[in-house]
Design a protein around this motif. Structure first.
Motif, PDB file in Angstrom:
ATOM      1  N   GLY A 130       6.019  28.865  26.497  1.00 39.43           N
ATOM      2  CA  GLY A 130       5.149  28.671  25.265  1.00 39.43           C
ATOM      3  C   GLY A 130       4.544  29.697  24.260  1.00 39.43           C
ATOM      4  N   ASP A 131       3.585  29.283  23.504  1.00 45.78           N
ATOM      5  CA  ASP A 131       2.980  30.352  22.711  1.00 45.78           C
ATOM      6  C   ASP A 131       1.904  31.114  23.686  1.00 45.78           C
ATOM      7  OD1 ASP A 131       4.523  29.760  20.393  1.00 45.78           O
ATOM      8  OD2 ASP A 131       3.273  28.445  19.709  1.00 45.78           O
ATOM      9  N   GLY A 132       2.207  32.131  24.096  1.00 44.53           N
ATOM     10  CA  GLY A 132       1.169  32.913  24.765  1.00 44.53           C
ATOM     11  C   GLY A 132       1.199  32.720  26.311  1.00 44.53           C
ATOM     12  N   GLU A 133       1.761  31.624  26.718  1.00 47.93           N
ATOM     13  CA  GLU A 133       1.672  31.336  28.211  1.00 47.93           C
ATOM     14  C   GLU A 133       2.880  30.832  28.477  1.00 47.93           C
ATOM     15  OE1 GLU A 133      -0.743  27.390  29.026  1.00 47.93           O
ATOM     16  OE2 GLU A 133      -1.856  29.004  28.367  1.00 47.93           O
ATOM     17  N   VAL A 187       7.476  36.141  37.788  1.00 51.16           N
ATOM     18  CA  VAL A 187       8.257  35.758  36.778  1.00 51.16           C
ATOM     19  C   VAL A 187       7.762  35.782  35.198  1.00 51.16           C
ATOM     20  CG1 VAL A 187       9.633  33.679  35.837  1.00 51.16           C
ATOM     21  CG2 VAL A 187       9.891  34.142  38.332  1.00 51.16           C
ATOM     22  N   SER A 188       6.369  35.250  35.330  1.00 49.73           N
ATOM     23  CA  SER A 188       5.704  35.087  34.052  1.00 49.73           C
ATOM     24  C   SER A 188       5.447  36.669  33.680  1.00 49.73           C
ATOM     25  CB  SER A 188       4.276  34.652  34.334  1.00 49.73           C
ATOM     26  OG  SER A 188       4.440  33.156  34.572  1.00 49.73           O
ATOM     27  N   ASP A 189       5.056  37.590  34.489  1.00 50.92           N
ATOM     28  CA  ASP A 189       4.809  38.890  34.221  1.00 50.92           C
ATOM     29  C   ASP A 189       6.271  39.535  33.732  1.00 50.92           C
ATOM     30  OD1 ASP A 189       2.219  38.738  34.868  1.00 50.92           O
ATOM     31  OD2 ASP A 189       2.633  39.827  36.840  1.00 50.92           O
ATOM     32  N   ALA A 190       7.143  39.142  34.396  1.00 49.81           N
ATOM     33  CA  ALA A 190       8.627  39.714  33.800  1.00 49.81           C
ATOM     34  C   ALA A 190       8.932  39.154  32.464  1.00 49.81           C
ATOM     35  CB  ALA A 190       9.615  39.527  34.844  1.00 49.81           C
ATOM     36  N   TYR A 191       8.552  37.979  32.331  1.00 48.17           N
ATOM     37  CA  TYR A 191       8.676  37.368  30.809  1.00 48.17           C
ATOM     38  C   TYR A 191       7.999  38.130  30.046  1.00 48.17           C
ATOM     39  CZ  TYR A 191       8.606  34.176  27.058  1.00 48.17           C
ATOM     40  OH  TYR A 191       8.885  33.303  26.055  1.00 48.17           O
ATOM     41  N   TYR A 192       6.777  38.284  29.975  1.00 45.27           N
ATOM     42  CA  TYR A 192       5.737  38.986  29.373  1.00 45.27           C
ATOM     43  C   TYR A 192       6.224  40.410  28.774  1.00 45.27           C
ATOM     44  CZ  TYR A 192       2.688  35.056  30.111  1.00 45.27           C
ATOM     45  OH  TYR A 192       2.173  33.563  30.216  1.00 45.27           O
ATOM     46  N   SER A 193       6.688  41.024  30.035  1.00 43.17           N
ATOM     47  CA  SER A 193       6.916  42.343  29.951  1.00 43.17           C
ATOM     48  C   SER A 193       8.282  42.719  28.951  1.00 43.17           C
ATOM     49  CB  SER A 193       7.204  43.247  31.147  1.00 43.17           C
ATOM     50  OG  SER A 193       5.810  43.184  31.873  1.00 43.17           O
TER      51      SER A 193
END
Length: 166
Positions: free
Chosen positions: A139-142, A64-70
């Motif tokens: 959040g900011d960056g993570e 989920v985090s990877d999808a959000y960052y991408s």
């Protein structure tokens, strides 16, 4: 030298041993200890099984985090998160389903897109088919995460591992 002979008119010593009353007291004490220890052990056993679900949820957190960052947007289903079908987790011992939800989706208790919900498989316990949630906090960056029982179908907090009690 001591004389071990019984003299005339002396009573023989009684055989040493436990009386029935003493044995009953021991059984009662052991029973009370078992009654106290059994619920604690059962909670421990369930917590250890729930830990398997947390392992899969950790995998889903990464996806989920990877999808959000991408994509700069939280996924709202397993496909968008890069996870397998929610029902494919049933082959494991203690998890029935692992789903990623968005606000307004099938689970009305979800308040944040990208929320991960695991349905547990613990037959013979009161925790069977209960759910745990991981809610993302971008959040900011993570991305931070809040782990908690599902509001409507969650389990008791004493059966949740310590790292998931917020």
């Amino acid at each position: 030298m001591a004389d071990n002979h019984l003299g005339c008119g002396a009573m023989p010593r009684q055989a040493a041993g436990f009386t029935i009353v003493e044995l009953m007291i021991v059984v009662a004490v052991v029973s009370v200890l078992a009654l106290v220890a059994l619920p604690v052990y059962l909670d421990y056993a369930v917590r250890s099984k729930v830990s398997e679900a947390l392992v899969f949820m950790a995998e889903a957190k990464t996806s989920v985090s990877d999808a959000y960052y991408s994509n700069n947007v939280m996924p709202t289903n397993n496909t968008d998160a890069g996870l397998r079908d929610p029902n494919n987790y049933d082959t494991y011992d203690y998890i029935r389903k692992l789903e990623v939800f968005g606000v307004g989706g099938a689970d009305s208790h979800v308040t944040q897109d990208g929320t991960i919900v695991a349905t547990l498989k613990l037959p013979g316990t009161t925790s069977d088919s209960k759910k745990l949630m991981l809610e993302p906090v971008p959040g900011d960056g993570e991305v931070g995460w809040i782990c908690r029982p599902h509001p409507a179908e969650g389990m008791k907090s004493n059966r949740i591992p310590g790292d998931c009690r917020n």
